[in-house]
Scaffold this active site. Structure first.
Site, PDB file in Angstrom:
ATOM      1  N   LYS A  35     -54.362  46.133 -41.360  1.00  0.00           N
ATOM      2  CA  LYS A  35     -53.308  45.176 -41.718  1.00  0.00           C
ATOM      3  C   LYS A  35     -53.398  44.815 -43.209  1.00  0.00           C
ATOM      4  O   LYS A  35     -52.385  44.781 -43.912  1.00  0.00           O
ATOM      5  CB  LYS A  35     -53.515  43.916 -40.868  1.00  0.00           C
ATOM      6  CG  LYS A  35     -52.286  43.070 -40.679  1.00  0.00           C
ATOM      7  CD  LYS A  35     -52.721  41.908 -39.803  1.00  0.00           C
ATOM      8  CE  LYS A  35     -51.633  41.081 -39.286  1.00  0.00           C
ATOM      9  NZ  LYS A  35     -52.116  39.905 -38.561  1.00  0.00           N
ATOM     10  N   THR A 121     -51.969  25.454 -34.788  1.00  0.00           N
ATOM     11  CA  THR A 121     -51.660  24.374 -33.839  1.00  0.00           C
ATOM     12  C   THR A 121     -52.870  24.123 -32.954  1.00  0.00           C
ATOM     13  O   THR A 121     -53.316  25.028 -32.242  1.00  0.00           O
ATOM     14  CB  THR A 121     -50.438  24.760 -32.985  1.00  0.00           C
ATOM     15  OG1 THR A 121     -49.363  24.991 -33.867  1.00  0.00           O
ATOM     16  CG2 THR A 121     -50.088  23.659 -31.997  1.00  0.00           C
ATOM     17  N   PHE A 249     -30.640  22.265 -30.291  1.00  0.00           N
ATOM     18  CA  PHE A 249     -31.573  22.366 -29.163  1.00  0.00           C
ATOM     19  C   PHE A 249     -30.995  21.790 -27.877  1.00  0.00           C
ATOM     20  O   PHE A 249     -31.710  21.303 -27.006  1.00  0.00           O
ATOM     21  CB  PHE A 249     -32.938  21.748 -29.505  1.00  0.00           C
ATOM     22  CG  PHE A 249     -33.807  22.762 -30.196  1.00  0.00           C
ATOM     23  CD1 PHE A 249     -33.559  23.101 -31.515  1.00  0.00           C
ATOM     24  CD2 PHE A 249     -34.815  23.424 -29.527  1.00  0.00           C
ATOM     25  CE1 PHE A 249     -34.300  24.082 -32.150  1.00  0.00           C
ATOM     26  CE2 PHE A 249     -35.564  24.399 -30.150  1.00  0.00           C
ATOM     27  CZ  PHE A 249     -35.317  24.721 -31.461  1.00  0.00           C
ATOM     28  N   LEU A 250     -29.674  21.858 -27.777  1.00  0.00           N
ATOM     29  CA  LEU A 250     -29.017  21.489 -26.521  1.00  0.00           C
ATOM     30  C   LEU A 250     -28.235  22.690 -25.987  1.00  0.00           C
ATOM     31  O   LEU A 250     -27.152  22.535 -25.444  1.00  0.00           O
ATOM     32  CB  LEU A 250     -28.082  20.296 -26.737  1.00  0.00           C
ATOM     33  CG  LEU A 250     -28.747  18.924 -26.925  1.00  0.00           C
ATOM     34  CD1 LEU A 250     -27.705  17.838 -27.158  1.00  0.00           C
ATOM     35  CD2 LEU A 250     -29.634  18.549 -25.730  1.00  0.00           C
ATOM     36  N   GLY A 253     -29.471  27.613 -20.896  1.00  0.00           N
ATOM     37  CA  GLY A 253     -29.656  29.051 -20.735  1.00  0.00           C
ATOM     38  C   GLY A 253     -30.731  29.344 -19.713  1.00  0.00           C
ATOM     39  O   GLY A 253     -30.958  28.551 -18.795  1.00  0.00           O
ATOM     40  N   GLY A 257     -38.981  30.137 -24.270  1.00  0.00           N
ATOM     41  CA  GLY A 257     -40.186  30.970 -24.207  1.00  0.00           C
ATOM     42  C   GLY A 257     -40.803  31.035 -25.584  1.00  0.00           C
ATOM     43  O   GLY A 257     -40.643  30.116 -26.388  1.00  0.00           O
ATOM     44  N   CYS A 260     -44.944  29.576 -28.799  1.00  0.00           N
ATOM     45  CA  CYS A 260     -45.273  28.169 -29.089  1.00  0.00           C
ATOM     46  C   CYS A 260     -44.996  27.201 -27.939  1.00  0.00           C
ATOM     47  O   CYS A 260     -45.909  26.568 -27.433  1.00  0.00           O
ATOM     48  CB  CYS A 260     -44.518  27.716 -30.331  1.00  0.00           C
ATOM     49  SG  CYS A 260     -45.114  28.536 -31.809  1.00  0.00           S
ATOM     50  N   ARG A 327     -43.441  37.800 -26.942  1.00  0.00           N
ATOM     51  CA  ARG A 327     -44.468  37.002 -26.246  1.00  0.00           C
ATOM     52  C   ARG A 327     -43.797  35.891 -25.426  1.00  0.00           C
ATOM     53  O   ARG A 327     -42.946  35.172 -25.924  1.00  0.00           O
ATOM     54  CB  ARG A 327     -45.449  36.397 -27.261  1.00  0.00           C
ATOM     55  CG  ARG A 327     -46.391  37.424 -27.846  1.00  0.00           C
ATOM     56  CD  ARG A 327     -47.269  36.829 -28.908  1.00  0.00           C
ATOM     57  NE  ARG A 327     -46.507  36.443 -30.087  1.00  0.00           N
ATOM     58  CZ  ARG A 327     -47.021  35.747 -31.112  1.00  0.00           C
ATOM     59  NH1 ARG A 327     -48.273  35.356 -31.085  1.00  0.00           N
ATOM     60  NH2 ARG A 327     -46.272  35.445 -32.158  1.00  0.00           N
TER      61      ARG A 327
HETATM   62  C1  UDX Z   1     -40.813  26.559 -32.233  1.00  0.00           C
HETATM   63  C2  UDX Z   1     -40.420  25.315 -33.049  1.00  0.00           C
HETATM   64  O1  UDX Z   1     -38.981  25.250 -33.158  1.00  0.00           O
HETATM   65  C3  UDX Z   1     -41.063  25.345 -34.419  1.00  0.00           C
HETATM   66  O2  UDX Z   1     -40.768  24.165 -35.121  1.00  0.00           O
HETATM   67  C4  UDX Z   1     -42.584  25.479 -34.230  1.00  0.00           C
HETATM   68  O3  UDX Z   1     -43.279  25.533 -35.439  1.00  0.00           O
HETATM   69  C5  UDX Z   1     -42.907  26.721 -33.415  1.00  0.00           C
HETATM   70  O4  UDX Z   1     -42.224  26.634 -32.158  1.00  0.00           O
HETATM   71  P1  UDX Z   1     -40.064  29.119 -32.193  1.00  0.00           P
HETATM   72  O5  UDX Z   1     -41.078  29.297 -31.100  1.00  0.00           O
HETATM   73  O6  UDX Z   1     -40.031  30.119 -33.314  1.00  0.00           O
HETATM   74  O7  UDX Z   1     -40.267  27.687 -32.916  1.00  0.00           O
HETATM   75  O8  UDX Z   1     -38.632  29.128 -31.505  1.00  0.00           O
HETATM   76  P2  UDX Z   1     -37.428  28.119 -31.271  1.00  0.00           P
HETATM   77  O9  UDX Z   1     -36.318  28.472 -32.172  1.00  0.00           O
HETATM   78  O10 UDX Z   1     -37.870  26.727 -31.278  1.00  0.00           O
HETATM   79  O11 UDX Z   1     -36.988  28.537 -29.776  1.00  0.00           O
HETATM   80  C6  UDX Z   1     -37.921  28.458 -28.704  1.00  0.00           C
HETATM   81  C7  UDX Z   1     -37.301  28.881 -27.410  1.00  0.00           C
HETATM   82  O12 UDX Z   1     -36.338  27.918 -26.989  1.00  0.00           O
HETATM   83  C8  UDX Z   1     -36.563  30.209 -27.416  1.00  0.00           C
HETATM   84  O13 UDX Z   1     -36.892  30.930 -26.250  1.00  0.00           O
HETATM   85  C9  UDX Z   1     -35.099  29.827 -27.442  1.00  0.00           C
HETATM   86  O14 UDX Z   1     -34.273  30.809 -26.858  1.00  0.00           O
HETATM   87  C10 UDX Z   1     -35.119  28.555 -26.619  1.00  0.00           C
HETATM   88  N1  UDX Z   1     -34.011  27.629 -26.915  1.00  0.00           N
HETATM   89  C11 UDX Z   1     -33.905  27.045 -28.146  1.00  0.00           C
HETATM   90  C12 UDX Z   1     -33.092  27.299 -25.921  1.00  0.00           C
HETATM   91  O15 UDX Z   1     -33.174  27.801 -24.792  1.00  0.00           O
HETATM   92  N2  UDX Z   1     -32.093  26.399 -26.215  1.00  0.00           N
HETATM   93  C13 UDX Z   1     -31.980  25.815 -27.413  1.00  0.00           C
HETATM   94  O16 UDX Z   1     -31.060  25.001 -27.588  1.00  0.00           O
HETATM   95  C14 UDX Z   1     -32.917  26.147 -28.418  1.00  0.00           C
END
Ligand code: UDX
Length: 429
Positions: A35, A121, A249-250, A253, A257, A260, A327
Site C-alpha cells: 500500500k 472512532t 437523513f430522512l 429505504g 449500513g 460506521c 462493508r
Molecule cells: C457516517 C456519518 O455520516 C459520518 O459523519 C461518520 O464520520 C461516518 O459514518 P458513512 O458511513 O460514510 O458516514 O455514510 P452515510 O452517508 O452516513 O450513510 C450511512 C448509511 O445510511 C448508508 O447505508 C445510507 O444508504 C443510509 N442512509 C443515509 C439512509 O438509509 N437514509 C438516509 O437518509 C441517509
C-alpha cells in the site's frame, strides 16, 4: 506544521491528504508495504471522489510522504494522529488492539514532547487508556498530551467533508496542545469546540447514533405510511422543513449500513451497558433497521411468490452511493437473502463490483446498468446511486418477463411508474 498519521485507511488517508492541501507537512504511516509503495507512486487503494488528484498533487509537492516506519513518522512530527481500524467484536464491543499497539509503538519512538491525537472512532474512556499506555511504554520518559479529535467524514464525500467541516472537536485534559490543534485546523475555517477527552469521544458515538436514529425513525414512519396510505417522502419534506428537524437523513429505504453506523451503534450500546446504562432507544434503532430489510424481502416474495428459479436484476451493491465500499452493505445483505430463497441474480454497481465479488461470488456481474434487466423476472434498486434515476426504463421493461420494479431507495416516482405500466413497489409510499 509537521504532522504524521498512523494508518492510511479511509480516514487516515483523506485526513493526511487534506492536511497537506492546506499547507501542513504530512507523513502517513502504514504497515502494509504494498500500500505504501502504491501511495508513494501517487496511486490510491480506495475509490473516493477527488482524492487521487490530491494525493498525486502533494506527493509531487513533497508535502505528503508515506512510510512503513512509525518511528520515522513520530520523530519527524510535532503531532501524531492515530487513524487505525477499530473493528467490531462478536459481542458488539470494539477491538482496541490496533490502538493499543500503535500507542505502544508511538511511546517507544518518542524522544521529545509530542501531541498524540486519536482520530479513530473509539468508546469513551479510550483516551485515558492511551495516556496510561504511552506513559508506561515511553522509555525516554518525555512529556506528551493525548487529544481526542473525532472524524465526521462520510465516505464518498470525504474530501469535501474534511475541507469544509461543520465543526472540529478537540478533546483534551490539558491546555498545552490546544494552540497547536487550533493552528492545524485554522485553514479549514470551521467552528472549533474544545472539550474534555471523554466528551469528545462521546460526541462521535452520539452523533452517529443520532443519524442512525433519524434513519430508523423515518423508516418506522414509512411503515406507518404504508399502512395508512400516506407518502413518506411528503411526510419527510413536511417535517424536515422545520429547521429543528431538518430534511437530511430522512430518506426511507432498506436501512442503513456501512462500516460506521452498525458498528458504532453496537459499540455505543455496549459501552453504555458497561458504565451502567441500558440504551434501549438505540437497541430499537437497530431493531427497526433489521426489520426494514425483512419487510422489503417480504414485499418481493409477496409479489413474486416463490423465488426459487426466478431471475432477479439488482441495481446497487455498495452500502450507499459514491463509494466502492461493500462493508455491511444492505444491498449485499439483500442479494444474499434473495439467493438463499433460490433466486439467481444479475447485478450491477457503478463502483463496487470488484469488491462485491468476494461476498457475492455466485451472481452475474453486468457492466451496463441498462442490460441488468435482460431475462429477469423483476428488477430491484438496492443502492441510492443518482445515475440509476437515468435507467432506460423502456429497455428495462422490454428485457423483463414482467415489468416489476422493487425500489429499495425510492428513486422513482410511483405515479410516473404506474403510468408507464410498471408494477412498482417502493418504501413508505
Ligand atoms: C457516517 C456519518 O455520516 C459520518 O459523519 C461518520 O464520520 C461516518 O459514518 P458513512 O458511513 O460514510 O458516514 O455514510 P452515510 O452517508 O452516513 O450513510 C450511512 C448509511 O445510511 C448508508 O447505508 C445510507 O444508504 C443510509 N442512509 C443515509 C439512509 O438509509 N437514509 C438516509 O437518509 C441517509
Amino acid at each position: 506544521m509537521k504532522l504524521s498519521i498512523i494508518g492510511t485507511g479511509y480516514v487516515g488517508l483523506v485526513t493526511g491528504t487534506c492536511f497537506a492541501e492546506v499547507g501542513h507537512n504530512v507523513i502517513c504511516v502504514d504497515n502494509d508495504a504494498a500500500k505504501v509503495k502504491m501511495l508513494q507512486a501517487g496511486g490510491i487503494p480506495i475509490y473516493e471522489p477527488g482524492l487521487e488528484e490530491l494525493v498525486k498533487k502533494h506527493v509531487a509537492s513533497g508535502r505528503l510522504k508515506f512510510t512503513n516506519s512509525t518511528a520515522e513518522g513520530v520523530q519527524s512530527s510535532d503531532v501524531i494522529f492515530i487513524a487505525v481500524p477499530t473493528p467490531p467484536q462478536p459481542d458488539g464491543s470494539v477491538d482496541l488492539s490496533y490502538i493499543e499497539k500503535v500507542a505502544r509503538d508511538i511511546a517507544a519512538a518518542m524522544t521529545s514532547y509530542k501531541i498524540v491525537v486519536d482520530k479513530s472512532t473509539v468508546p469513551v474512556k479510550t483516551g485515558e487508556k492511551v495516556t496510561e499506555t504511552i506513559k508506561r511504554y515511553c522509555a525516554a520518559k518525555v512529556e506528551f498530551d493525548v487529544v481526542s479529535n473525532p472524524e465526521f467524514l462520510r465516505e464518498g464525500f470525504a474530501v469535501g467533508d474534511l475541507m469544509k467541516p461543520d465543526r472540529v472537536v478537540i478533546g483534551t485534559s490539558s491546555q498545552r496542545p490546544v494552540a497547536a490543534m487550533r493552528e492545524i485546523y485554522t485553514p479549514f475555517n470551521a467552528p472549533i469546540i474544545v472539550t474534555d477527552i471523554n466528551s469528545a469521544e462521546l460526541i462521535k458515538h452520539a452523533a452517529n447514533s443520532f443519524l442512525a436514529l433519524k434513519i430508523s425513525y423515518i423508516n418506522a414512519i414509512a411503515t406507518v405510511c404504508e399502512a395508512a396510505g400516506a407518502n413518506v417522502q411528503e411526510v419527510a419534506m413536511g417535517i424536515g422543513l422545520d429547521e429543528r428537524i431538518g430534511r437530511r437523513f430522512l430518506n426511507a429505504g432498506i436501512g442503513f449500513g456501512g462500516s460506521c453506523f452498525p458498528k458504532d451503534l453496537s459499540a455505543f450500546i455496549k459501552i453504555a451497558e458497561q458504565i451502567g446504562y441500558d440504551f434501549k432507544l438505540l437497541k430499537e434503532v437497530q431493531r427497526i433497521n433489521a426489520d426494514q430489510m425483512e419487510r422489503f424481502v417480504k414485499k418481493i416474495t409477496d409479489t413474486l411468490w416463490v423465488l426459487k428459479d426466478k431471475k432477479i436484476g439488482v441495481l446497487g451493491l455498495a452500502f450507499k452511493q459514491n463509494t466502492d465500499d461493500v462493508r455491511s452493505s444492505p444491498a449485499i445483505d439483500l442479494c444474499q437473502r434473495l439467493q438463499k430463497e433460490g433466486a439467481t441474480l444479475r447485478v450491477h454497481d457503478p463502483k463496487a463490483m470488484d469488491k462485491a465479488k468476494a461476498l457475492l461470488p455466485n451472481a452475474t456481474y453486468v457492466d451496463d446498468m441498462n442490460a441488468v434487466a435482460e431475462g429477469c423476472d423483476a428488477l430491484v434498486v438496492a443502492t441510492e446511486w443518482d445515475e440509476f434515476k437515468q435507467l432506460d426504463l423502456t429497455r428495462a421493461k422490454k428485457g423483463l418477463t414482467h415489468p416489476i420494479l422493487f425500489d429499495g431507495r425510492n428513486l422513482f416516482d410511483p405515479a410516473e411508474m404506474e403510468k408507464l405500466g410498471w408494477i412498482y413497489k417502493s418504501v413508505g409510499r
